[in-house]
Scaffold this active site. Structure first.
Site, PDB file in Angstrom:
ATOM      1  N   ASN A  93      14.693   5.262  -0.303  1.00  0.00           N
ATOM      2  CA  ASN A  93      13.365   5.115  -1.637  1.00  0.00           C
ATOM      3  C   ASN A  93      12.540   6.112  -0.652  1.00  0.00           C
ATOM      4  OD1 ASN A  93      14.311   3.887  -3.428  1.00  0.00           O
ATOM      5  ND2 ASN A  93      13.515   1.447  -3.011  1.00  0.00           N
ATOM      6  N   VAL A 116       4.584   0.811  -5.703  1.00  0.00           N
ATOM      7  CA  VAL A 116       5.519  -0.633  -6.181  1.00  0.00           C
ATOM      8  C   VAL A 116       7.064  -1.288  -6.062  1.00  0.00           C
ATOM      9  CG1 VAL A 116       7.156  -2.563  -8.458  1.00  0.00           C
ATOM     10  CG2 VAL A 116       4.294  -0.971  -8.442  1.00  0.00           C
ATOM     11  N   HIS A 173       4.978  -8.040   2.304  1.00  0.00           N
ATOM     12  CA  HIS A 173       6.012  -8.524   1.163  1.00  0.00           C
ATOM     13  C   HIS A 173       7.621  -7.807   1.755  1.00  0.00           C
ATOM     14  CE1 HIS A 173       6.730  -8.624  -2.879  1.00  0.00           C
ATOM     15  NE2 HIS A 173       8.487  -7.759  -3.247  1.00  0.00           N
TER      16      HIS A 173
HETATM   17  P1  NAI Z   1      15.632  -0.163 -11.116  1.00  0.00           P
HETATM   18  O1  NAI Z   1      17.348   0.725 -10.415  1.00  0.00           O
HETATM   19  O2  NAI Z   1      15.783  -0.696 -12.621  1.00  0.00           O
HETATM   20  O3  NAI Z   1      14.727   1.252 -11.867  1.00  0.00           O
HETATM   21  C1  NAI Z   1      14.674   2.293 -11.044  1.00  0.00           C
HETATM   22  C2  NAI Z   1      15.011   3.845 -11.660  1.00  0.00           C
HETATM   23  O4  NAI Z   1      13.897   4.656 -10.387  1.00  0.00           O
HETATM   24  C3  NAI Z   1      15.701   4.309 -12.355  1.00  0.00           C
HETATM   25  O5  NAI Z   1      15.613   4.681 -13.367  1.00  0.00           O
HETATM   26  C4  NAI Z   1      16.271   5.318 -12.253  1.00  0.00           C
HETATM   27  O6  NAI Z   1      16.709   6.741 -12.635  1.00  0.00           O
HETATM   28  C5  NAI Z   1      14.215   5.774 -11.610  1.00  0.00           C
HETATM   29  N1  NAI Z   1      14.687   7.056  -9.808  1.00  0.00           N
HETATM   30  C6  NAI Z   1      15.473   7.319  -9.456  1.00  0.00           C
HETATM   31  N2  NAI Z   1      15.008   8.198  -8.571  1.00  0.00           N
HETATM   32  C7  NAI Z   1      14.116   9.109  -9.315  1.00  0.00           C
HETATM   33  C8  NAI Z   1      13.479   9.768  -9.047  1.00  0.00           C
HETATM   34  N3  NAI Z   1      13.396  10.357  -7.722  1.00  0.00           N
HETATM   35  N4  NAI Z   1      12.249  10.467  -9.587  1.00  0.00           N
HETATM   36  C9  NAI Z   1      11.961   9.559 -10.863  1.00  0.00           C
HETATM   37  N5  NAI Z   1      13.053   8.669 -11.153  1.00  0.00           N
HETATM   38  C10 NAI Z   1      13.575   8.128 -10.128  1.00  0.00           C
HETATM   39  O7  NAI Z   1      14.993  -0.316 -11.121  1.00  0.00           O
HETATM   40  P2  NAI Z   1      13.308  -1.485 -10.815  1.00  0.00           P
HETATM   41  O8  NAI Z   1      14.721  -2.713 -11.222  1.00  0.00           O
HETATM   42  O9  NAI Z   1      12.677  -1.501 -11.797  1.00  0.00           O
HETATM   43  O10 NAI Z   1      13.081  -1.422  -9.327  1.00  0.00           O
HETATM   44  C11 NAI Z   1      12.552  -0.458  -8.941  1.00  0.00           C
HETATM   45  C12 NAI Z   1      11.862  -0.733  -7.336  1.00  0.00           C
HETATM   46  O11 NAI Z   1      10.833  -1.886  -7.385  1.00  0.00           O
HETATM   47  C13 NAI Z   1      12.764  -1.043  -6.472  1.00  0.00           C
HETATM   48  O12 NAI Z   1      12.367  -0.250  -5.234  1.00  0.00           O
HETATM   49  C14 NAI Z   1      12.198  -2.781  -6.436  1.00  0.00           C
HETATM   50  O13 NAI Z   1      12.830  -2.744  -5.477  1.00  0.00           O
HETATM   51  C15 NAI Z   1      11.443  -2.972  -6.899  1.00  0.00           C
HETATM   52  N6  NAI Z   1      10.221  -3.925  -6.918  1.00  0.00           N
HETATM   53  C16 NAI Z   1       9.234  -4.564  -5.703  1.00  0.00           C
HETATM   54  C17 NAI Z   1       8.813  -5.329  -5.925  1.00  0.00           C
HETATM   55  C18 NAI Z   1       7.560  -5.652  -5.705  1.00  0.00           C
HETATM   56  O14 NAI Z   1       6.576  -6.974  -5.814  1.00  0.00           O
HETATM   57  N7  NAI Z   1       6.950  -4.605  -5.008  1.00  0.00           N
HETATM   58  C19 NAI Z   1       8.917  -6.344  -7.298  1.00  0.00           C
HETATM   59  C20 NAI Z   1      10.255  -6.065  -7.973  1.00  0.00           C
HETATM   60  C21 NAI Z   1      10.863  -4.799  -7.607  1.00  0.00           C
END
Ligand code: NAI
Length: 306
Positions: A93, A116, A173
């Site tokens: 990431n 996030v 977190h």
């Molecule tokens: P997800 O897998 O559903 O979505 C992630 C998206 O990012 C995918 O559509 C993917 O194609 C896209 N992506 C990947 N590489 C990319 C790039 N280089 N440029 C643009 N888009 C790209 O994952 P979700 O569930 O939406 O989670 C996203 C992130 O948020 C994760 O890292 C997760 O751990 C984090 N998260 C953080 C929380 C917090 O409290 N801060 C709570 C929930 C999730």
């Protein structure tokens, strides 16, 4: 106002849905996968006709379209799989977010950035460094979600309305977050007046494992309804300049005995980003967890060699 959401996955797309329903500005959604943000944007535009909102939602694979954004929300990257810690995500990431951040600096140099993507405190640091933005313009979402989970468990235990519970959670977190019962109230009544210590400890523990509990149940992917609610609460504070006092992952410059890292603290959040960091008196044991948490974050950052 214009808000861009990077990443059209579970968290990103649900955030866009909630923002569209609020009608607080035009929303752009980007992703690396071709067609994904475009398809979801079209779907959300059509929902507006039924739900009754006029928000313009655009999907794109081109960073040029984020130009002029007031706020950018980063949700791109990979999510945790069962058994995986947030730290396992660091390498993948941080690479993705480094690239995203450079595009933000190029196309939206005046924006405020909310990260996030996990591991939250480390990736938020990466975003700050790679944009080159002043630290107060880059922050992370964590405490609002963690506090929401704590509040939900408290309301369930007391069999009372969630609306009356105001919880506070600080720290990293992750496993070393610090829910603060002494700063958590139900209609102004401090939590320790309402529940015995043993019960509070149990709810604190469930809060700390709140994300993992959902990951285990889902078997694929991680939470996104409560996370997107937390994101939108913070986005609203920035767009409306409401100066809400809520927890955020903020860059510390001496507060809480820490310097040069991000972790969750109560802040005043407005149009300029983090407008103030609020220092709370803590119990010794809580301070000790904060210290441990900061070490984990420091170790993560040094792994990246930034
Ligand atoms: P997800 O897998 O559903 O979505 C992630 C998206 O990012 C995918 O559509 C993917 O194609 C896209 N992506 C990947 N590489 C990319 C790039 N280089 N440029 C643009 N888009 C790209 O994952 P979700 O569930 O939406 O989670 C996203 C992130 O948020 C994760 O890292 C997760 O751990 C984090 N998260 C953080 C929380 C917090 O409290 N801060 C709570 C929930 C999730």
């Amino acid at each position: 106002a214009k808000i861009s959401v990077i990443g059209a996955g579970n968290v990103g797309a649900t955030t866009v849905q909630r923002l569209a329903e609020l009608e607080i500005g035009e929303v752009v959604m980007t992703d690396i996968v071709e067609g994904l943000p475009q398809g979801k944007a079209l779907d959300l535009m059509q929902a507006g006709a039924i739900n009754g909102y006029d928000t313009r939602v655009t999907g794109t694979n081109d960073y040029a379209d984020i130009a002029g954004s007031d706020l950018i929300i980063i949700t791109a990257g990979i999510a945790r799989k069962p058994g995986m810690t947030r730290e396992d995500l660091i390498k993948t990431n941080s690479k993705i977010i480094g690239d995203v951040a450079r595009n933000i600096a190029k196309y939206a140099p005046n924006s405020i950035v909310m990260n996030v993507t996990n591991p939250l405190d480390i990736i938020t640091y990466v975003a700050m460094k790679a944009t080159g933005f002043e630290p107060k313009r880059v922050f992370g979402m964590s405490g609002v979600l963690d506090a929401g989970r704590f509040a939900s468990f408290i309301a369930e235990e007391l069999k009372c309305s969630k609306k009356d519970v105001e919880a506070m959670v600080i720290g990293g977190h992750g496993d070393l977050m610090v829910p603060l019962p002494q700063y958590t109230t139900v209609s102004g009544i401090p939590l320790p007046e309402l529940l015995p210590d043993r019960t509070i400890d149990r709810l604190v523990e469930r809060t700390v494992n709140g994300g993992a509990e959902i990951v285990e149940l889902l078997k694929q992917g991680s939470a996104f309804y409560a996370p997107s609610s937390a994101i939108v609460r913070m986005a609203e504070a920035v767009i409306k300049d409401s100066k809400r006092i809520i927890p955020a992952s903020a860059y510390l410059e001496g507060q809480y005995g820490q310097e040069g890292i991000y972790f969750g603290v109560p802040v005043k959040l407005g149009a300029a980003g983090i407008e103030e960091i609020i220092e709370l008196k803590l119990e010794k044991s809580q301070f000790e967890i904060l210290r441990k948490s900061s070490e984990t974050i420091r170790r993560g950052i040094s792994q990246l060699g930034l």
